[in-house]
Scaffold this motif. Structure first.
Motif, PDB file in Angstrom:
ATOM      1  N   ALA A  63      38.446  42.602  41.742  1.00 23.50           N
ATOM      2  CA  ALA A  63      37.536  41.808  42.565  1.00 23.50           C
ATOM      3  C   ALA A  63      37.739  40.326  42.274  1.00 23.50           C
ATOM      4  O   ALA A  63      38.342  39.948  41.265  1.00 23.50           O
ATOM      5  CB  ALA A  63      36.087  42.204  42.302  1.00 23.50           C
ATOM      6  N   HIS A  64      37.207  39.484  43.145  1.00 21.52           N
ATOM      7  CA  HIS A  64      37.307  38.045  42.941  1.00 21.52           C
ATOM      8  C   HIS A  64      36.445  37.582  41.768  1.00 21.52           C
ATOM      9  O   HIS A  64      36.743  36.579  41.127  1.00 21.52           O
ATOM     10  CB  HIS A  64      36.894  37.301  44.215  1.00 21.52           C
ATOM     11  CG  HIS A  64      37.863  37.480  45.345  1.00 21.52           C
ATOM     12  ND1 HIS A  64      39.049  36.780  45.427  1.00 21.52           N
ATOM     13  CD2 HIS A  64      37.838  38.305  46.424  1.00 21.52           C
ATOM     14  CE1 HIS A  64      39.700  37.141  46.515  1.00 21.52           C
ATOM     15  NE2 HIS A  64      38.993  38.062  47.143  1.00 21.52           N
ATOM     16  N   SER A  65      35.370  38.305  41.487  1.00 19.78           N
ATOM     17  CA  SER A  65      34.505  37.987  40.357  1.00 19.78           C
ATOM     18  C   SER A  65      33.699  39.225  40.012  1.00 19.78           C
ATOM     19  O   SER A  65      33.702  40.226  40.751  1.00 19.78           O
ATOM     20  CB  SER A  65      33.564  36.829  40.688  1.00 19.78           C
ATOM     21  OG  SER A  65      32.584  37.240  41.641  1.00 19.78           O
ATOM     22  N   THR A  68      31.138  40.259  42.774  1.00 24.74           N
ATOM     23  CA  THR A  68      31.588  40.636  44.109  1.00 24.74           C
ATOM     24  C   THR A  68      32.115  42.064  44.115  1.00 24.74           C
ATOM     25  O   THR A  68      32.425  42.635  43.066  1.00 24.74           O
ATOM     26  CB  THR A  68      32.685  39.691  44.616  1.00 24.74           C
ATOM     27  OG1 THR A  68      33.808  39.745  43.715  1.00 24.74           O
ATOM     28  CG2 THR A  68      32.164  38.268  44.691  1.00 24.74           C
ATOM     29  N   PHE A  71      38.074  44.437  46.124  1.00 17.80           N
ATOM     30  CA  PHE A  71      38.867  44.430  47.352  1.00 17.80           C
ATOM     31  C   PHE A  71      40.113  45.294  47.216  1.00 17.80           C
ATOM     32  O   PHE A  71      40.828  45.541  48.199  1.00 17.80           O
ATOM     33  CB  PHE A  71      39.270  43.002  47.740  1.00 17.80           C
ATOM     34  CG  PHE A  71      40.205  42.340  46.764  1.00 17.80           C
ATOM     35  CD1 PHE A  71      41.575  42.534  46.835  1.00 17.80           C
ATOM     36  CD2 PHE A  71      39.709  41.515  45.762  1.00 17.80           C
ATOM     37  CE1 PHE A  71      42.430  41.928  45.932  1.00 17.80           C
ATOM     38  CE2 PHE A  71      40.559  40.897  44.860  1.00 17.80           C
ATOM     39  CZ  PHE A  71      41.928  41.108  44.950  1.00 17.80           C
ATOM     40  N   ILE A 102      47.974  42.419  45.787  1.00 17.75           N
ATOM     41  CA  ILE A 102      47.204  41.179  45.790  1.00 17.75           C
ATOM     42  C   ILE A 102      48.008  40.144  46.565  1.00 17.75           C
ATOM     43  O   ILE A 102      49.128  39.821  46.186  1.00 17.75           O
ATOM     44  CB  ILE A 102      46.902  40.694  44.362  1.00 17.75           C
ATOM     45  CG1 ILE A 102      46.088  41.768  43.607  1.00 17.75           C
ATOM     46  CG2 ILE A 102      46.149  39.371  44.389  1.00 17.75           C
ATOM     47  CD1 ILE A 102      45.774  41.408  42.189  1.00 17.75           C
ATOM     48  N   THR A 104      47.177  36.854  47.549  1.00 16.56           N
ATOM     49  CA  THR A 104      47.050  35.413  47.328  1.00 16.56           C
ATOM     50  C   THR A 104      46.894  35.095  45.844  1.00 16.56           C
ATOM     51  O   THR A 104      46.317  35.884  45.090  1.00 16.56           O
ATOM     52  CB  THR A 104      45.841  34.840  48.091  1.00 16.56           C
ATOM     53  OG1 THR A 104      44.656  35.536  47.672  1.00 16.56           O
ATOM     54  CG2 THR A 104      46.015  35.004  49.586  1.00 16.56           C
ATOM     55  N   GLY A 106      45.329  33.440  42.461  1.00 15.80           N
ATOM     56  CA  GLY A 106      43.944  33.218  42.078  1.00 15.80           C
ATOM     57  C   GLY A 106      43.624  33.903  40.768  1.00 15.80           C
ATOM     58  O   GLY A 106      44.475  34.564  40.160  1.00 15.80           O
ATOM     59  N   ARG A 107      42.387  33.723  40.346  1.00 17.35           N
ATOM     60  CA  ARG A 107      41.902  34.359  39.123  1.00 17.35           C
ATOM     61  C   ARG A 107      40.970  35.498  39.526  1.00 17.35           C
ATOM     62  O   ARG A 107      39.992  35.281  40.245  1.00 17.35           O
ATOM     63  CB  ARG A 107      41.165  33.344  38.248  1.00 17.35           C
ATOM     64  CG  ARG A 107      40.840  33.880  36.863  1.00 17.35           C
ATOM     65  CD  ARG A 107      40.138  32.823  36.001  1.00 17.35           C
ATOM     66  NE  ARG A 107      40.154  33.220  34.612  1.00 17.35           N
ATOM     67  CZ  ARG A 107      41.113  32.915  33.754  1.00 17.35           C
ATOM     68  NH1 ARG A 107      42.126  32.172  34.156  1.00 17.35           N
ATOM     69  NH2 ARG A 107      41.076  33.317  32.500  1.00 17.35           N
ATOM     70  N   TYR A 108      41.274  36.685  39.073  1.00 10.64           N
ATOM     71  CA  TYR A 108      40.532  37.872  39.454  1.00 10.64           C
ATOM     72  C   TYR A 108      39.984  38.575  38.212  1.00 10.64           C
ATOM     73  O   TYR A 108      40.404  38.290  37.081  1.00 10.64           O
ATOM     74  CB  TYR A 108      41.432  38.829  40.238  1.00 10.64           C
ATOM     75  CG  TYR A 108      42.056  38.212  41.468  1.00 10.64           C
ATOM     76  CD1 TYR A 108      41.367  38.174  42.669  1.00 10.64           C
ATOM     77  CD2 TYR A 108      43.333  37.647  41.419  1.00 10.64           C
ATOM     78  CE1 TYR A 108      41.931  37.605  43.804  1.00 10.64           C
ATOM     79  CE2 TYR A 108      43.905  37.069  42.544  1.00 10.64           C
ATOM     80  CZ  TYR A 108      43.201  37.045  43.731  1.00 10.64           C
ATOM     81  OH  TYR A 108      43.760  36.473  44.849  1.00 10.64           O
ATOM     82  N   GLU A 109      39.057  39.487  38.462  1.00 12.01           N
ATOM     83  CA  GLU A 109      38.521  40.336  37.395  1.00 12.01           C
ATOM     84  C   GLU A 109      38.934  41.777  37.681  1.00 12.01           C
ATOM     85  O   GLU A 109      39.026  42.202  38.839  1.00 12.01           O
ATOM     86  CB  GLU A 109      36.996  40.245  37.332  1.00 12.01           C
ATOM     87  CG  GLU A 109      36.453  38.854  37.072  1.00 12.01           C
ATOM     88  CD  GLU A 109      36.557  38.441  35.621  1.00 12.01           C
ATOM     89  OE1 GLU A 109      36.923  39.297  34.783  1.00 12.01           O
ATOM     90  OE2 GLU A 109      36.275  37.266  35.315  1.00 12.01           O
ATOM     91  N   ASP A 126      40.763  39.994  32.639  1.00  8.74           N
ATOM     92  CA  ASP A 126      41.118  38.967  33.618  1.00  8.74           C
ATOM     93  C   ASP A 126      42.487  39.276  34.214  1.00  8.74           C
ATOM     94  O   ASP A 126      43.336  39.904  33.575  1.00  8.74           O
ATOM     95  CB  ASP A 126      41.186  37.586  32.959  1.00  8.74           C
ATOM     96  CG  ASP A 126      39.818  37.093  32.520  1.00  8.74           C
ATOM     97  OD1 ASP A 126      38.830  37.451  33.183  1.00  8.74           O
ATOM     98  OD2 ASP A 126      39.758  36.361  31.520  1.00  8.74           O
TER      99      ASP A 126
END
Length: 282
Positions: A63-65, A68, A71, A102, A104, A106-109, A126
């Motif tokens: 997930a993005h965080s 959230t 995805f 994935i 794009t 970014g930093r995800y969890e 992370d």
């Protein structure tokens, strides 16, 4: 004075998946160099008593965080580290491997929950996806490194490998030689004696095992050590610097056209590597 009450996680969020397991721990990563696309993630889950969890599969969510909803999700398979009955020295004997898409940077969890164990446990980690990987990208041309061989060193295996016994069959061909001959090859940059990570594993054993499976083919298998004069105090050697490798070990598959077809950071199992050779190099 009372501490502020923590809000309950949003239903369906990554945080709820992590906390609902009962036992929440940190994930120990085996890979770190990620770029957009098919992301191969390897990791350990260690329970609160310090024991490595080894159920056959684990569910993975990204997930993005924490707050959230995921995805992406996948099922991680437990892969052996090294070659059973041959390899020694690795702290862990198995490691989870998952593939997630994935698109794009970014930093995800990430949350991983082993399936089928007696205790319900979930690990949090992370996942940093950069616009470009630090290591050579799949599709890029392999660098024509003139790596040393048995012939170029007069058969002095001590200068070529730290493996005991020496992996002589992996020391016969240089990267430059394989590229010039348009031979498909597997090259592993690894140091059996001075492995830096508890889960980097005996990758040279794996490469040598797969070599035997494909001995009847045109595929060549190459081992390159990491340090100058095989001495960690002298730093990374010339060939590792040419390939711009962050950490070790790294294993690359290169086609007849000289382009990288696949790469593996850290531990790779005989099944993973053998399947990749069959699909991409034959």
């Amino acid at each position: 004075m009372h501490a502020p009450k923590r809000e309950a996680p949003e239903p369906g969020s990554l945080e709820s998946l992590w906390q609902d397991a009962g036992q929440s721990v940190s994930l120990i990563p085996g890979t770190s160099d990620y770029s957009p696309g098919d992301v191969r993630i390897s990791f350990l889950v260690v329970d609160p008593r310090g024991q490595v969890v080894s159920t056959p599969r684990a569910r993975v969510w990204v997930a993005h965080s924490l707050r959230t909803k995921p995805f992406a999700q996948a099922v991680a398979a437990l892969e052996p580290i090294g070659v059973p009955g041959v390899s020694t020295g690795a702290d862990a004997k198995t490691i989870y491997v998952a593939h997630v898409r994935i698109s794009t940077p970014g930093r995800y969890e990430l949350v991983a929950r082993p399936l089928g164990g007696k205790a319900r446990i979930a690990a949090l980690g992370d996942l940093v996806v950069n616009a470009r990987s630090a290591s050579p990208a799949v599709g890029a041309r392999a660098y024509p490194s003139r790596t040393p061989t048995l012939a170029s060193t007069g058969g002095r295996t001590a200068t070529l490998t730290t493996r005991i016994p020496p992996d002589r069959a992996l020391l016969r061909t240089s990267i430059a030689g394989a590229l010039a001959a348009h031979q498909p090859f597997v090259v592993t940059f690894a140091t059996p004696r001075y492995c830096e990570s508890r889960i980097c594993g005996p990758v040279v054993d794996v490469v040598d095992h797969v070599r035997k499976q494909y001995a009847h083919t045109a595929v060549r298998f190459i081992h390159v050590e990491i340090y100058k004069h095989n001495n960690p105090s002298e730093g990374r050697n010339h060939w590792v610097q040419q390939w711009r490798l962050p950490g070790e070990p790294w294993t690359f598959l290169v086609g007849r056209d000289g382009r990288i077809k696949a790469k593996f950071q850290g531990s790779v199992s005989t099944r993973e590597l053998g399947d990749a050779v069959r699909r991409l190099l034959l």
